[in-house]
Each structure stands twice: as C-alpha cells, then as structure tokens.
Design a protein around this motif. Structure first.
Motif, PDB file in Angstrom:
ATOM      1  N   GLU A 237      12.009  -6.112 -10.557  1.00 53.85           N
ATOM      2  CA  GLU A 237      10.445  -6.681 -10.464  1.00 53.85           C
ATOM      3  C   GLU A 237       9.416  -6.269  -9.441  1.00 53.85           C
ATOM      4  O   GLU A 237       8.270  -6.182  -9.595  1.00 53.85           O
ATOM      5  N   HIS A 238      10.163  -5.221  -8.502  1.00 57.56           N
ATOM      6  CA  HIS A 238       9.298  -4.702  -7.526  1.00 57.56           C
ATOM      7  C   HIS A 238       9.117  -3.133  -7.849  1.00 57.56           C
ATOM      8  O   HIS A 238       8.744  -2.453  -6.727  1.00 57.56           O
ATOM      9  N   ARG A 239       9.555  -2.657  -8.948  1.00 55.10           N
ATOM     10  CA  ARG A 239       9.559  -1.218  -9.233  1.00 55.10           C
ATOM     11  C   ARG A 239       8.213  -0.815  -9.472  1.00 55.10           C
ATOM     12  O   ARG A 239       7.286  -1.777  -9.950  1.00 55.10           O
ATOM     13  N   GLY A 240       7.649   0.403  -9.307  1.00 56.08           N
ATOM     14  CA  GLY A 240       6.370   1.036  -9.722  1.00 56.08           C
ATOM     15  C   GLY A 240       5.512   0.968  -8.402  1.00 56.08           C
ATOM     16  O   GLY A 240       4.383   1.231  -8.559  1.00 56.08           O
ATOM     17  N   HIS A 241       6.160   0.587  -7.314  1.00 53.87           N
ATOM     18  CA  HIS A 241       5.278   0.529  -6.099  1.00 53.87           C
ATOM     19  C   HIS A 241       5.674   1.706  -5.024  1.00 53.87           C
ATOM     20  O   HIS A 241       5.039   1.812  -4.033  1.00 53.87           O
ATOM     21  N   GLY A 242       6.665   2.481  -5.339  1.00 49.06           N
ATOM     22  CA  GLY A 242       7.190   3.475  -4.641  1.00 49.06           C
ATOM     23  C   GLY A 242       7.889   3.049  -3.318  1.00 49.06           C
ATOM     24  O   GLY A 242       8.183   3.822  -2.394  1.00 49.06           O
ATOM     25  N   TYR A 243       8.566   1.855  -3.447  1.00 51.66           N
ATOM     26  CA  TYR A 243       9.127   1.237  -2.419  1.00 51.66           C
ATOM     27  C   TYR A 243      10.580   2.224  -2.143  1.00 51.66           C
ATOM     28  O   TYR A 243      10.990   2.101  -1.067  1.00 51.66           O
ATOM     29  N   ALA A 244      11.049   2.827  -3.089  1.00 56.71           N
ATOM     30  CA  ALA A 244      12.341   3.451  -2.730  1.00 56.71           C
ATOM     31  C   ALA A 244      12.166   4.408  -1.760  1.00 56.71           C
ATOM     32  O   ALA A 244      13.070   4.826  -0.746  1.00 56.71           O
ATOM     33  N   TYR A 245      10.871   5.244  -1.850  1.00 56.55           N
ATOM     34  CA  TYR A 245      10.780   6.074  -0.617  1.00 56.55           C
ATOM     35  C   TYR A 245      10.662   5.223   0.793  1.00 56.55           C
ATOM     36  O   TYR A 245      11.247   5.561   1.597  1.00 56.55           O
ATOM     37  N   ASP A 246      10.038   4.033   0.909  1.00 55.49           N
ATOM     38  CA  ASP A 246      10.077   3.484   1.938  1.00 55.49           C
ATOM     39  C   ASP A 246      11.386   3.032   2.584  1.00 55.49           C
ATOM     40  O   ASP A 246      11.637   3.125   3.768  1.00 55.49           O
ATOM     41  N   LEU A 247      12.276   2.632   1.480  1.00 57.88           N
ATOM     42  CA  LEU A 247      13.735   2.391   1.853  1.00 57.88           C
ATOM     43  C   LEU A 247      14.419   3.835   2.363  1.00 57.88           C
ATOM     44  O   LEU A 247      15.089   3.533   3.568  1.00 57.88           O
ATOM     45  N   LEU A 248      14.085   4.721   1.617  1.00 54.45           N
ATOM     46  CA  LEU A 248      14.833   5.939   2.079  1.00 54.45           C
ATOM     47  C   LEU A 248      14.280   6.372   3.505  1.00 54.45           C
ATOM     48  O   LEU A 248      15.240   6.809   4.393  1.00 54.45           O
ATOM     49  N   ALA A 249      13.140   6.241   4.008  1.00 54.24           N
ATOM     50  CA  ALA A 249      12.508   6.700   5.238  1.00 54.24           C
ATOM     51  C   ALA A 249      13.038   5.755   6.377  1.00 54.24           C
ATOM     52  O   ALA A 249      13.614   6.154   7.185  1.00 54.24           O
ATOM     53  N   GLU A 250      13.239   4.489   6.001  1.00 53.11           N
ATOM     54  CA  GLU A 250      13.734   3.545   6.999  1.00 53.11           C
ATOM     55  C   GLU A 250      15.185   3.716   7.114  1.00 53.11           C
ATOM     56  O   GLU A 250      15.467   3.892   8.426  1.00 53.11           O
ATOM     57  N   CYS A 251      15.850   4.105   6.172  1.00 51.30           N
ATOM     58  CA  CYS A 251      17.568   4.466   6.319  1.00 51.30           C
ATOM     59  C   CYS A 251      17.618   5.668   7.120  1.00 51.30           C
ATOM     60  O   CYS A 251      18.531   5.776   8.146  1.00 51.30           O
ATOM     61  N   THR A 252      16.750   6.584   7.149  1.00 55.80           N
ATOM     62  CA  THR A 252      16.872   7.695   7.771  1.00 55.80           C
ATOM     63  C   THR A 252      16.506   7.531   9.296  1.00 55.80           C
ATOM     64  O   THR A 252      17.401   7.956  10.009  1.00 55.80           O
ATOM     65  N   HIS A 253      15.538   6.911   9.206  1.00 50.67           N
ATOM     66  CA  HIS A 253      15.176   6.632  11.069  1.00 50.67           C
ATOM     67  C   HIS A 253      16.270   5.992  11.382  1.00 50.67           C
ATOM     68  O   HIS A 253      16.614   6.066  12.868  1.00 50.67           O
TER      69      HIS A 253
END
Length: 300
Positions: A237-253
């Motif tokens: 229900e939260h797809r389409g906002h590009g959140y996967a990138y947010d998660l990937l960036a946070e995971c890397t940090h």
C-alpha cells in the motif's frame, strides 16, 4: 573415453581442487568464503580434474546450505552432471559469474557448459541475480529523510510485514517458497535466514511515514562473508513513492556506522525497480549469480 572417477576430498588432497582452470574467476568471487575441504568433490579422468564442486555452509551448519563453486571442463558436461547427481547433498546451486560474462564468447561458453551440466543432473533454473558491492569511494547515498526508522524486538511484527510484502513480490526465492507453502513459509524462511546470520537481531528496523504508518522494513546484516543489505521491503500500500531507495540508503548508512568498509547487495535481474535503486545508491554490479535448484524440490 576413459572411466570417470569421482572423489570427495579432505585436507590431505584438497590441492586437487585447485588443479582445475578458473576461466570464470570464481576464486575472486570467493575471497571471503571459507570452504571446508571435506565438502569439496572432484571428477577425474586419467588423473586430470574435469569437474569440481565446493559445497558451502555457515560455521555452525552440519550440512551444506548450497553449492556455490562449480566448474566443468569444456566437453565434460556429463562429468559435471555426474558430480552433481552423485553428491550426498542435493541443495541449491549458485554459479557466480563475471558481470560481463555475456559479452565475451569464451566466458559465455564456459558458463553454458556449467548450465548444461546442471540441467543434465536434473537442476532447473530458478533466477538470475545481480551482485553489488558498495565501497567508500562511491560516497554514501543521500538520505531522503522521509521515513522514521526504529528497531523492533518482536519477530511477530516482522513476520506480519514480510507476509504483506511478499503478497506482491518479484523475488524468485520468495515466489518459490510461496508456491511450496504459502506466504507463511516465505516469511518464515526470511526470518530463519536472518536469525542464522551472525549479525545482531537488534539491527532489524521498521520504517514509518510521518503519519505513523508502517511503510516497510530493512534488515542490515552480516553474512559469513561480511556486511550486506539483508532485506529491503516496502508494504504494497506504500509502493509508488520510491521508498525502497530510502530503505536502501538507510541500510547502507547503518552498516557503515557499524564499521562496514564495504557493503554487498543483490537483486533479481527481473526486479528492475530495485536494480535501479542500487544504481542510484552507488552500488555497481560486480558479478552475476545464476541460481539453479534440484528439480526434485518442486515435488518433494
């Protein structure tokens, strides 16, 4: 053609494994991998190694979890197939290939020989995957700052999130698990894997929107070879906002903040959105992985 001899190895003759050419540079892919000598097997013809396999598992595993090094000499696909058929472990086969193997006829031919041996042994193609490796010179990916990240000690919360994420997934391993035992099995296998990893359980994180809605999860992890992007998942229900990138960036940090000097990751070749996110976050493709599984698994 002379008879084929298939042998398991031990510490006294482990050098035989290294007597075979390495055209696909598998050794480079396994610089951080520890293979046990007695989980290695070779096929010999006239005393020459014509096929070899190294099965792998974690330091506490009593049985291998996969076969991740498999080589076959040109013209010896049947020898490679017999090496697989006669092995005491029928587990998933991972072929780790150079990222540009399709562009070079000699590498493509070597890969196809291994594919032919796997198919002849009754293995079926499961998925082709991109393997990524971030290093500091790439720079840390920018955090969009749109989500709030928090740890969550309750496995039941992650289990429910994983069921919801896998209800609309592109991941071939998850789809296989769903086909065998439904969403519960897919979620359970994910949890079991991350509990198996040597990284702390406390690292697992939920991601909420500013309004407090659960948008996704990310799991920074260490596998036995080092820091890795364990799992990135956005609820449907939260797809389409590009959140996967947010998660990937946070995971890397997160991993870098906990001492990682390099971070690996992977996604299926067909998962175009996630592949694009890895590229955006500064993760170059370093190799490809072709996963086969024993066909008997489909009916077991």
């Amino acid at each position: 053609m002379t008879d084929l001899v298939i042998r398991a190895l031990d510490e006294s003759d482990a050098h035989l494994f290294d007597a075979h050419p390495d055209p696909l540079n598998a050794r480079a892919a396994h610089q951080r991998t520890t293979h046990r000598p007695h989980w290695k097997r070779v096929a010999l013809r006239n005393g020459t190694v014509v096929a070899r396999g190294a099965w792998w598992g974690g330091p506490d595993d009593e049985q291998p979890v996969n076969l991740n090094w498999f080589d076959v000499a040109e013209g010896e696909a049947e020898a490679g197939a017999e090496l697989l058929r006669s092995a005491p472990w029928q587990v998933e086969l991972e072929l780790n290939l150079p990222g540009d193997w399709r562009e070079h006829p000699d590498l493509a031919a070597a890969a196809e020989t291994r594919f032919a041996a796997a198919r002849a042994a009754g293995y079926e193609l499961l998925v082709e995957r991109f393997l990524y490796r971030w290093t500091p010179e790439r720079g840390l990916p920018e955090r969009p700052g749109r989500l709030r990240f928090t740890p969550e000690p309750d496995d039941a919360v992650f289990f429910d999130a994983l069921r919801r994420i896998h209800a609309a997934t592109l991941d071939a391993h998850a789809l296989k698990a769903i086909g065998e035992g439904g969403l519960d099995q897919a979620a359970r296998e994910e949890l079991e894997f991350f509990h198996w990893c040597p990284s702390p359980r406390e690292w697992w994180q939920l991601a909420h929107t500013p309004e407090g809605e659960l948008a996704g999860i990310h799991i920074p992890a260490h596998n036995p070879s080092g820091p890795t992007i364990g799992f990135i998942g956005v609820l449907p229900e939260h797809r389409g906002h590009g959140y996967a990138y947010d998660l990937l960036a946070e995971c890397t940090h997160f991993l870098v903040a906990h001492g990682a000097e390099a971070v690996t990751g992977a996604t299926d070749r067909g998962n175009f959105p996630m592949a694009a996110n890895f590229t955006k976050a500064g993760f170059p493709v370093v190799r490809e992985r072709i996963n086969f599984h024993p066909a008997a698994e489909a009916v077991s």
